[in-house]
Design a protein around this motif. Structure first.
Motif, short mmCIF file in Angstrom:
data_model
loop_
_atom_site.label_atom_id
_atom_site.label_comp_id
_atom_site.label_asym_id
_atom_site.label_seq_id
_atom_site.Cartn_x
_atom_site.Cartn_y
_atom_site.Cartn_z
N TRP A 1 3.16 9.93 -0.63
CA TRP A 1 3.87 9.16 0.39
C TRP A 1 4.50 10.04 1.47
O TRP A 1 4.41 9.72 2.66
N ASP A 2 5.09 11.15 1.10
CA ASP A 2 5.75 11.99 2.11
C ASP A 2 4.74 12.49 3.15
O ASP A 2 5.02 12.48 4.36
N ASP A 3 3.57 12.91 2.70
CA ASP A 3 2.55 13.41 3.62
C ASP A 3 2.02 12.27 4.50
O ASP A 3 1.79 12.46 5.71
N ILE A 4 1.82 11.11 3.91
CA ILE A 4 1.27 9.98 4.65
C ILE A 4 2.30 9.46 5.66
O ILE A 4 1.95 9.16 6.81
N ARG A 5 3.54 9.40 5.26
CA ARG A 5 4.59 8.94 6.19
C ARG A 5 4.67 9.87 7.39
O ARG A 5 4.81 9.42 8.54
N ALA A 6 4.55 11.17 7.16
CA ALA A 6 4.63 12.13 8.26
C ALA A 6 3.44 12.04 9.20
O ALA A 6 3.55 12.33 10.39
N ALA A 7 2.29 11.61 8.68
CA ALA A 7 1.07 11.55 9.49
C ALA A 7 0.88 10.22 10.19
O ALA A 7 0.05 10.12 11.10
N GLY A 8 1.63 9.19 9.78
CA GLY A 8 1.44 7.86 10.33
C GLY A 8 2.58 7.42 11.23
O GLY A 8 3.42 8.21 11.64
N ALA B 1 0.84 -1.21 0.00
CA ALA B 1 0.00 0.00 0.00
C ALA B 1 0.87 1.25 0.00
O ALA B 1 0.58 2.23 -0.71
N LEU B 2 1.95 1.22 0.77
CA LEU B 2 2.84 2.38 0.83
C LEU B 2 3.49 2.63 -0.53
O LEU B 2 3.71 3.79 -0.92
N ARG B 3 3.79 1.57 -1.24
CA ARG B 3 4.36 1.70 -2.59
C ARG B 3 3.39 2.43 -3.51
O ARG B 3 3.80 3.28 -4.34
N VAL B 4 2.09 2.16 -3.38
CA VAL B 4 1.10 2.86 -4.20
C VAL B 4 1.03 4.34 -3.81
O VAL B 4 0.96 5.21 -4.68
N PHE B 5 1.08 4.62 -2.52
CA PHE B 5 1.05 6.03 -2.08
C PHE B 5 2.20 6.82 -2.71
O PHE B 5 2.06 7.99 -3.06
N ASP B 6 3.34 6.18 -2.83
CA ASP B 6 4.48 6.85 -3.45
C ASP B 6 4.18 7.14 -4.92
O ASP B 6 4.48 8.24 -5.42
N ALA B 7 3.59 6.18 -5.62
CA ALA B 7 3.23 6.40 -7.02
C ALA B 7 2.22 7.53 -7.16
O ALA B 7 2.23 8.27 -8.16
N LEU B 8 1.37 7.71 -6.17
CA LEU B 8 0.38 8.80 -6.19
C LEU B 8 1.01 10.16 -5.92
O LEU B 8 0.40 11.20 -6.19
N GLY B 9 2.22 10.16 -5.33
CA GLY B 9 2.85 11.40 -4.92
C GLY B 9 2.45 11.84 -3.53
O GLY B 9 2.71 12.98 -3.13
#
Length: 378
Positions: free
Chosen positions: A62-69, A52-60
């Motif tokens: 990932w940086d925001d999601i990583r910071a929030a999780g 799932a994290l790999r997909v978030f990176d493809a969406l652009g």
């Protein structure tokens, strides 16, 4: 050139917003319709595997999601009883590859807000209180979309990403429906004790599974999986009391969880379901993805990941092809149906083994095998 110029999407879950982001980034006009009046999110937290994290990176995103999780590695198994003894500390397969954590926990509402922000910044238009209520055939293979009973125009494609109770699935005549698995889950959102640094599960005791996952520096979600019961009409106070009583056999961080429950931490309850639409997920220019097409118990935490992969594969094909034709649909189904089916079947099997009390089952082998499959990009 893309295969579509104008797309309608029903639903603002992870699958719908991921599809909106990718299509809007490619210059496609995207309208997202959400039946709910706003971005309210049922539940407390979510566990996300590496794919799932790999997909978030493809969406652009990932940086925001990583910071929030709260990213973490591995899984701890504990036993019920005094001291909550650790039974095993297991490594996780890094299903997203070496560049991503094995897993991450985060608040569902935070994830939804981030994906909505990225969709709107990419150029997608999102309307709330807007339910897709009918579809019709338009000119030149287009699909006419009706929202709240009124026509909103013709689109090259309608993507139904509107969840387990999908209206779009009904509109295109797919009769497969989610079926209860016999398990129900209590969830709550609480403070994180400093010693909880990854997911921990307790097997045995009065419920099938007791566990928790960190979602931030100061937060985590906790859950109890029980035999499915009719909990309709249970008050908030009674729900918290039930969770308190069912958790008394579990020590360690559960003491902190109970303190938060007593202080008023929110509690919700849902049943586990499973289904997989085995026939093609599209009917002409209408397609379902995510929970509309498949649902499963969260026993291996792959539900959101599979919806995200649906969106990524579908949009990759729509952006990379010149036409929406049978070749496109054949490739989409070849890449998604076997993978989603494997996840649904494995997730349901793990739960059934627990219901049956099957102590001889190779749960670890099944989980590892699925993880190995997920490590390969969709």
């Amino acid at each position: 050139m893309t295969a579509v110029n104008r797309v309608a999407i029903a639903g603002t879950g992870v699958a719908g917003l991921a599809a909106a982001i990718q299509l809007a980034k490619a210059g496609v006009e995207v309208d997202v319709f959400e039946a709910r009046p706003g971005m309210s999110v049922t539940g407390s937290g979510i566990s996300l595997q590496g794919n799932a994290l790999r997909v978030f990176d493809a969406l652009g995103a990932w940086d925001d999601i990583r910071a929030a999780g709260y990213p973490f590695e591995g899984l701890t198994l504990r036993a019920p009883g005094p001291g909550a003894p650790v039974v095993a500390a297991l490594p996780d397969v890094k299903t997203g590859g070496p560049d991503y954590p094995a897993a991450m926990g985060m608040e569902r509402a935070a994830l939804a807000a981030i994906l909505l922000d990225h969709a709107e910044r990419a150029g997608a238009t999102v309307r709330f209180g807007a339910k897709v209520t009918a579809i019709g055939e338009g000119a030149d293979d287009a699909v006419d979309v009706f929202v709240n009973g009124e026509s909103v125009g013709s689109y090259d494609l309608l993507i139904g990403a509107d969840g387990v109770h999908s209206a779009v699935r009904d509109l295109i005549g797919i009769e497969t429906r989610p079926q209860p698995t016999g398990m129900g889950i209590w969830r709550t959102f609480v403070s994180r004790p400093a010693d909880v640094e990854r997911s921990e599960l307790y097997y045995g005791g009065p419920v099938y599974i007791a566990g928790y996952t960190p979602t931030g520096e100061n937060s985590m979600y906790a859950f109890l999986v029980e035999k499915a019961e009719d909990r309709a009409g249970v008050s908030d106070a009674d729900a918290a009391q039930i969770m308190l009583e069912e958790s008394l056999a579990y020590d360690g961080p559960w003491n902190s969880i109970r303190a938060d429950l007593e202080a008023g931490a929110p509690v919700n309850y849902t049943w586990f379901t499973k289904h997989i639409v085995e026939e093609p997920w599209n009917r002409g220019r209408v397609v379902i993805i995510g929970d509309a097409a498949h649902s499963c118990p969260p026993t291996i935490a792959q539900g959101a990941a599979q919806g995200l992969e649906d969106a990524l594969v579908l949009t990759e094909l729509l952006v990379g092809r010149a036409a929406v034709d049978q070749t496109l649909w054949d490739e989409f189904h070849a890449r998604r149906l076997p993978r989603a089916t494997a996840v649904v079947e494995a997730s349901a099997q793990l739960g059934q083994w627990q219901i049956d009390g099957n102590r001889e089952a190779d749960a670890g082998g099944l989980i590892f095998g699925i993880a190995q499959k997920m490590a390969q990009p969709a």
